[in-house]
Design a protein around this motif. Structure first.
Motif, mmCIF file in Angstrom:
data_model
loop_
_atom_site.group_PDB
_atom_site.id
_atom_site.type_symbol
_atom_site.label_atom_id
_atom_site.label_comp_id
_atom_site.label_asym_id
_atom_site.label_seq_id
_atom_site.Cartn_x
_atom_site.Cartn_y
_atom_site.Cartn_z
ATOM 1 N N ARG A 1 15.440 4.949 12.425
ATOM 2 C CA ARG A 1 15.221 4.594 11.083
ATOM 3 C C ARG A 1 16.748 4.313 10.618
ATOM 4 O O ARG A 1 17.126 3.393 9.821
ATOM 5 C CB ARG A 1 14.525 5.565 10.223
ATOM 6 C CG ARG A 1 13.088 5.582 10.731
ATOM 7 C CD ARG A 1 12.574 4.422 10.854
ATOM 8 N NE ARG A 1 10.852 4.518 11.183
ATOM 9 C CZ ARG A 1 10.155 3.209 11.470
ATOM 10 N NH1 ARG A 1 10.902 2.108 11.337
ATOM 11 N NH2 ARG A 1 9.189 3.507 12.015
ATOM 12 N N GLU B 1 12.563 -8.711 11.404
ATOM 13 C CA GLU B 1 11.412 -8.425 11.395
ATOM 14 C C GLU B 1 10.715 -8.438 12.872
ATOM 15 O O GLU B 1 9.771 -7.492 13.076
ATOM 16 C CB GLU B 1 10.403 -9.270 10.632
ATOM 17 C CG GLU B 1 10.875 -9.537 9.117
ATOM 18 C CD GLU B 1 10.562 -7.891 8.403
ATOM 19 O OE1 GLU B 1 10.017 -7.161 8.897
ATOM 20 O OE2 GLU B 1 11.456 -7.911 7.264
ATOM 21 N N ASP C 1 12.068 -5.303 14.839
ATOM 22 C CA ASP C 1 11.453 -3.940 14.346
ATOM 23 C C ASP C 1 9.920 -3.908 14.587
ATOM 24 O O ASP C 1 9.479 -2.811 15.240
ATOM 25 C CB ASP C 1 11.289 -4.052 12.622
ATOM 26 C CG ASP C 1 12.707 -3.745 12.118
ATOM 27 O OD1 ASP C 1 13.672 -3.475 12.795
ATOM 28 O OD2 ASP C 1 13.109 -4.021 10.960
ATOM 29 N N GLU D 1 8.834 -1.020 17.313
ATOM 30 C CA GLU D 1 7.651 -0.123 17.135
ATOM 31 C C GLU D 1 6.575 -0.236 18.199
ATOM 32 O O GLU D 1 6.051 0.825 18.677
ATOM 33 C CB GLU D 1 7.104 -0.583 15.849
ATOM 34 C CG GLU D 1 5.866 0.362 15.325
ATOM 35 C CD GLU D 1 6.212 1.879 14.924
ATOM 36 O OE1 GLU D 1 5.519 2.924 14.794
ATOM 37 O OE2 GLU D 1 7.515 2.035 14.599
ATOM 38 N N TRP E 1 0.844 5.172 9.428
ATOM 39 C CA TRP E 1 0.993 3.808 8.935
ATOM 40 C C TRP E 1 1.788 2.800 10.078
ATOM 41 O O TRP E 1 2.431 1.802 9.419
ATOM 42 C CB TRP E 1 1.782 3.927 7.703
ATOM 43 C CG TRP E 1 1.426 4.936 6.619
ATOM 44 C CD1 TRP E 1 1.763 6.270 6.502
ATOM 45 C CD2 TRP E 1 0.253 5.059 6.126
ATOM 46 N NE1 TRP E 1 1.139 7.169 5.869
ATOM 47 C CE2 TRP E 1 0.089 6.108 5.374
ATOM 48 C CE3 TRP E 1 -0.929 3.920 5.939
ATOM 49 C CZ2 TRP E 1 -1.029 6.502 4.660
ATOM 50 C CZ3 TRP E 1 -1.780 4.356 5.024
ATOM 51 C CH2 TRP E 1 -1.915 5.523 4.494
ATOM 52 N N GLY E 2 1.938 3.205 11.248
ATOM 53 C CA GLY E 2 2.796 2.390 12.149
ATOM 54 C C GLY E 2 2.118 1.010 12.314
ATOM 55 O O GLY E 2 2.654 -0.145 12.062
ATOM 56 N N GLY F 1 2.215 -1.236 9.215
ATOM 57 C CA GLY F 1 3.749 -1.823 8.966
ATOM 58 C C GLY F 1 3.779 -2.841 9.819
ATOM 59 O O GLY F 1 4.335 -3.747 9.256
ATOM 60 N N GLU G 1 1.828 -5.984 8.455
ATOM 61 C CA GLU G 1 2.605 -6.358 7.076
ATOM 62 C C GLU G 1 3.877 -7.166 7.681
ATOM 63 O O GLU G 1 4.020 -8.284 6.956
ATOM 64 C CB GLU G 1 2.758 -5.245 6.492
ATOM 65 C CG GLU G 1 1.834 -4.392 5.670
ATOM 66 C CD GLU G 1 2.020 -3.405 4.839
ATOM 67 O OE1 GLU G 1 3.124 -2.653 4.906
ATOM 68 O OE2 GLU G 1 0.948 -2.806 4.119
ATOM 69 N N ARG G 2 4.555 -6.773 8.375
ATOM 70 C CA ARG G 2 5.764 -7.283 8.765
ATOM 71 C C ARG G 2 5.311 -8.780 9.443
ATOM 72 O O ARG G 2 6.200 -9.725 9.132
ATOM 73 C CB ARG G 2 6.529 -6.530 9.747
ATOM 74 C CG ARG G 2 7.344 -5.367 9.276
ATOM 75 C CD ARG G 2 8.061 -4.545 10.350
ATOM 76 N NE ARG G 2 8.472 -3.203 9.583
ATOM 77 C CZ ARG G 2 9.609 -3.178 9.230
ATOM 78 N NH1 ARG G 2 10.545 -4.231 8.881
ATOM 79 N NH2 ARG G 2 10.293 -2.058 8.574
ATOM 80 N N LYS H 1 4.449 -11.194 6.927
ATOM 81 C CA LYS H 1 5.628 -11.622 5.836
ATOM 82 C C LYS H 1 6.155 -12.885 6.600
ATOM 83 O O LYS H 1 6.568 -13.630 5.999
ATOM 84 C CB LYS H 1 6.488 -10.342 5.668
ATOM 85 C CG LYS H 1 7.790 -10.760 4.889
ATOM 86 C CD LYS H 1 8.618 -9.629 4.894
ATOM 87 C CE LYS H 1 9.724 -9.781 3.929
ATOM 88 N NZ LYS H 1 10.773 -8.707 3.925
#
Length: 1000
Positions: free
Chosen positions: A834, A885, A888, A892, A942-943, A946, A949-950, A953
């Motif tokens: 992070r 993005e 990331d 993950e 929330w992995g 998230g 959501e990315r 986006k």
């Protein structure tokens, strides 16, 4: 045609003989013979009806005086090929189009106009005090100099094509090569008149007559016998026009001679079938309006015009021909005879018979308001003298019922008789207002004929049809039919909605009725109302007739309506169809106002097919199969364009001022018989998609116009619907202002682009400033986390590892401590990731290298797990924001595979495809739980959320599924336009990225 004007008196003996031959005083000062009535050559054909040898009392007379702004003292008349009537007066030249008198004297040499000569489209103007003008294309060119002999112009004539002559009181001139040249070498000293007849030029001088034969160049002296031979021959031909000190004379296209003199008016016409001329005197309605007639002309439509000291008179034949009745006739009742004759009664006059002559019928008496002719040829009248039967010159009085006789003796019954008819049994029906309906048969009167079912009150109209039925009409929407002794009543319940039923006509099975509220026809058992075009309802229609040809004629307060057979059939087929119609009014020959109640019927069809119409003060007739039509199409012209208070002539290359938004166009059409019924249509190309119906309006208005080229067209139709053969056209251009030009638009475009570029640069600077602040804040947070949380967690991990290695701990506690140390290690690794993400402000151009480094880092923490990376296609530069993005999401996915999958092998696949970037992360571990796939994540974690959501986006698709027998596969698909730096994004993507500051 031949014309003569204003000759000066002299004492020549042989001229006196000539005047005796002409039968009307001394010759006037300019006689011209041409092929048309003062219109030159090349005109439209003469209207076919002209005056048709009608008596003067059958013509229509209209006077244009000061009320109509007509000039007085009309000395000369002419008509040009465009149809305009021109008037020469002591105060100028006036143009008349049928509605407006327009003074055209602005360019004249002198306002005193004495002579006019129309030569096709040109108008030649002779001035009283010398000089000649030529009107051509709206411009007047004046000639006044040594080429003209001086003195008053007394005549202008064309002897032959290309040879125009002018005569003045002092000599002759000839027009050649655009100039007037004086003609000398002749003995004439003081010319009085000039004539062009059959190619020869005849000139009268104080010393005698001279003529120039066709093809010759020298004048010859004419003998008295020559004059007596030529002039009467010219006078007998249509178009002869004479003006002298005693009056004027005209021979029209039908050969009728019109003569006005100090002794009054004389008109001699040739009656069909007779060779002799019949002289006639006009009645009061046709009397000459002025005191002194100066000029006459018959135009191309057949109208006869007379210029006087008071104005302008017009005589023309209407479509209806008036019947020659007494001027004192008031309310005529009539019935057609069997030979084109007419039997006429009246409320105040004695009954007359109109045939070849008008003769009285003494036996019928006066006050006749009901008259009828039975199938045996007998005429029945009901008036002050009672009921009378006229047959073979004998009058038989019929005794009325006792109650009517008593009323007649006390108050009289003449005004109460309403209707008469005779049924197939020779029973006479009589309707008497205020008393009732009676039938006379075999000398016996019976109330209502002895039939039950008829209304108690007297009917307004009676009709016995050819099928033996008797029809009765009543007030209040009621009609009764008597057939084979049975009475059938029709009321409003049967669709009857014409109000008080004033007229009825039956032809076969077709039944028509009319009333004060409209017209209807019977279809089966119900009446259907007739509808007219443009909302016409045919109010106050007193009579109705259907001709054998199927036309429908109706007499109403507005005039007489005519509906064609095709329209009538369509109305019967479709009750909602609005019928087109033609309306005739008093200017078409109808006499007086409509009579609604008595006498009636006011419109009747004679055995010869002629229609007769009675109105207050007279009767007129028309032949439905041969209606007089105006066969001359109007010539339409555009008069000018008006912008604000400025006027512009309709010339070629017309340019209107800048910023012209609204304009008015004036146009007209010269149609002189019924100018009030001329109809116009116009179109402005570029504005109007179709022709606009202007009705009788002679102006067109346009607003909100912009700069550019325009073309305006207008056409006209005369009173009989004959359209002009050519449209009048004017082209004009509205000049643009500087800000309405193309170069101004281009400049504005460049300025707009410059402004947008400046805004873009300002946005870039703003986003750069925000990005710098955000980076600094992320670095601060990263430092704080590294210096506090990570250092603390790392210290805790070292202590836990130390405790776990202590031999003093029991094995069970040592294992527990080892697990806690491993958990602290995981927290340390996640925290470090992070912090790295917070410090990252750009992404490496090598996505595979970055992800390999992340994966190798995980393999050192989780030694039992192997890692494999595969890459397909050529790597491409990435958009920084989107690449961050993608990195990331992929990191993950790798972390989940290493930490949670209990896998032995983790595979990372990167595929660089032309239109898409695809990344796969696979493992051979225990596989993701079905509940997690179904719910989209695990509660409190929330992995996965998230990652989704990315992906949303950046407009990517993220798929997560079980792989093989016990593994998991994560697939990320990113569109190329979202991630590849070299691919053009869609507009909405560009705007979204601009909004989000992605260009910073």
């Amino acid at each position: 045609m031949v014309r003569a004007k204003g000759m000066f008196m002299h004492r020549s003996d042989w001229l006196g003989s000539l005047c005796a031959v002409l039968g009307c005083g001394l010759l006037a000062n300019a006689i011209v013979f041409a092929s048309d009535i003062r219109t030159g050559s090349g005109h439209e054909g003469q209207a076919s009806f002209a005056t048709e040898s009608l008596p003067i009392t059958s013509l229509l007379h209209r006077f244009y005086g000061p009320k109509e702004r007509a000039p007085g003292q009309v000395y000369a008349l002419a008509q040009t090929s465009d149809g305009f009537l021109w008037l020469g007066t002591p105060t100028g030249l006036v143009r008349f189009d049928g509605t407006t008198f327009e003074n055209m004297s602005r360019q004249l040499l002198s306002p005193a106009v004495h002579e006019l000569f129309a030569d096709d489209a040109d108008l030649w103007i002779g001035y009283t005090f010398g000089g000649i003008g030529r009107l051509h294309n709206g411009k007047i060119t004046n000639f006044d100099g040594p080429g003209l002999p001086g003195g008053s112009i007394v005549g202008i004539a064309r002897r032959a094509p290309g040879e125009l002559w002018a005569a003045s009181s002092r000599g002759l001139a000839k027009y050649t090569d655009g100039r007037w040249r004086r003609v000398d070498g002749h003995p004439m000293k003081h010319i009085i008149t000039m004539i062009a007849i059959d190619g020869s030029l005849w000139v009268e001088d104080v010393s005698g007559f001279y003529y120039l034969p066709a093809g010759e160049s020298h004048f010859r002296s004419a003998s008295q016998s020559d004059v007596q031979r030529v002039i009467p021959a010219a006078r007998s031909r249509p178009g002869w026009y004479l003006r002298d000190d005693a009056g004027v004379e005209l021979t029209d296209a039908d050969g009728t001679q019109w003569q006005w003199s100090s002794k009054g008016f004389r008109r001699a016409r040739q009656v069909a079938g007779r060779r002799q001329l019949v002289e006639e005197r006009p009645d009061k309605a046709h009397s000459f309006s002025g005191h002194v007639p100066f000029a006459m002309l018959q135009d191309r439509e057949g109208n006869v015009w007379v210029g006087t000291d008071l104005g302008l008179d017009q005589f023309y034949a209407g479509k209806f021909v008036p019947v020659p009745l007494s001027d004192s006739v008031l309310a005529p009742a009539f019935v057609p005879g069997g030979h084109g004759d007419l039997w006429v009664g009246d409320s105040v006059q004695a009954t007359v018979h109109v045939g070849s002559e008008v003769s009285s019928v003494p036996g019928a008496g006066t006050g006749v308001l009901a008259i009828f002719r039975d199938r045996h040829g007998a005429v029945w009248t009901a008036g002050d003298a009672g009921l009378t039967r006229l047959k073979d010159g004998k009058a038989t009085r019929i005794t009325l019922p006792s109650e009517l006789l008593a009323a007649q003796r006390t108050a009289g019954l003449g005004g109460s008789f309403q209707a008469l008819t005779m049924d197939s049994d020779d029973g006479l029906w009589l309707s008497v207002a205020k008393f009732g309906l009676y039938r006379w048969k075999d000398g016996v009167w019976r109330l209502h004929g002895g039939f039950r079912g008829l209304p108690a009150w007297p009917p307004l109209r009676l009709l016995a049809d050819t099928s033996g039925r008797v029809w009765f009409t009543y007030p209040g929407n009621r009609v009764a039919k008597l057939e084979h002794g049975i009475v059938t009543n029709y009321t409003a319940a049967d669709g009857l909605a014409v109000g008080n039923v004033l007229g009825i006509h039956v032809r076969g099975e077709r039944v028509w009725v009319s009333g004060d509220l409209g017209v209807a026809h019977l279809e089966g058992r119900r009446f259907v109302t007739l509808r007219g075009a443009d909302g016409e309802t045919f109010l106050a229609t007193s009579s109705i007739v259907e001709t054998p040809a199927g036309e429908l004629w109706m007499d109403g307060a507005a005039g007489v309506y005519r509906i064609s057979a095709d329209e009538t059939r369509e109305a019967r087929r479709d009750p909602m169809h609005p019928v087109a119609f033609e309306l005739f009014d008093p200017f078409d020959g109808l006499r007086g106002a409509s009579m609604q109640l008595r006498p009636g019927p006011t419109l009747q069809l004679g055995p010869d097919g002629r229609l007769w119409d009675a109105r207050l003060n007279g009767i007129s007739s028309i032949d439905p199969g041969h209606i007089r039509r105006n066969t001359v199409p109007p010539t339409v012209s555009i008069e000018g364009l008006h912008v604000a208070d400025a006027g512009f002539p309709p010339t070629a290359g017309l340019v209107l001022p800048k910023l012209t938004r609204s304009l008015r166009l004036d146009y007209t059409a010269a149609s002189l018989t019924r100018p009030d019924r001329v109809r116009f249509s116009y179109q402005l190309e570029g504005v109007d998609n179709d022709w606009q119906n202007a009705g009788s309006r002679r102006q067109a208005f346009y607003t909100n116009l912009g700069p550019g080229q325009y073309r305006f067209r207008v056409r006209a139709a005369n009173e009989d619907g004959l359209w002009s053969r050519h449209d009048a056209v004017v082209d004009f251009r509205i000049a643009p202002a500087f800000y309405q030009t193309w170069w101004f638009d281009l400049l504005c475009g460049f300025l707009a682009m410059g402004v947008l570029w400046l805004l873009y640069l300002m946005r870039l600077r703003q986003q750069a400033s925000r990005t710098l602040i955000r980076i600094m804040e992320r670095e601060r947070i990263a430092r704080d986390l590294h210096d506090t949380l990570l250092q603390g967690v790392q210290g805790l991990q070292l202590r836990l590892q130390t405790w776990a290695a202590s031999p003093r701990l029991e094995p069970a506690h040592r294992q527990e401590m080892t697990d806690v140390a491993l958990r602290a290690r995981d927290m340390l690794i996640e925290g470090r990731d992070r912090i790295i993400a917070l410090r990252r402000v750009d992404v490496s151009t090598n996505l595979a290298s970055d992800l390999r480094a992340v994966a190798l880092d995980y393999t050192t923490l989780y030694p039992p797990v192997d890692f494999v990376l595969t890459e397909e296609g050529a790597p491409r530069p990435l958009i920084a924001v989107t690449a961050q993005e993608v990195l990331d999401i992929s990191r993950e996915g790798l972390r989940n595979a290493f930490v949670h999958a209990s896998a032995r092998l983790v595979e990372l696949s990167i595929e660089w495809q032309p239109g898409v970037l695809q990344i796969r992360v696979r493992d051979d571990g225990c596989g993701i739980d079905e509940a997690i796939l179904r719910e989209g994540g695990r509660a409190g974690h929330w992995g996965l959320l998230g990652m989704r959501e990315r992906a949303a986006k950046i407009g990517a698709r993220l798929d997560l599924q079980r792989y093989g027998e016990g593994g998991t596969e994560l697939r990320l698909i990113v569109p190329g336009r979202k991630v590849y730096a070299g691919m053009q994004p869609r507009l909405r993507d560009w705007l979204r990225r601009f909004r989000d500051g992605a260009f910073a």
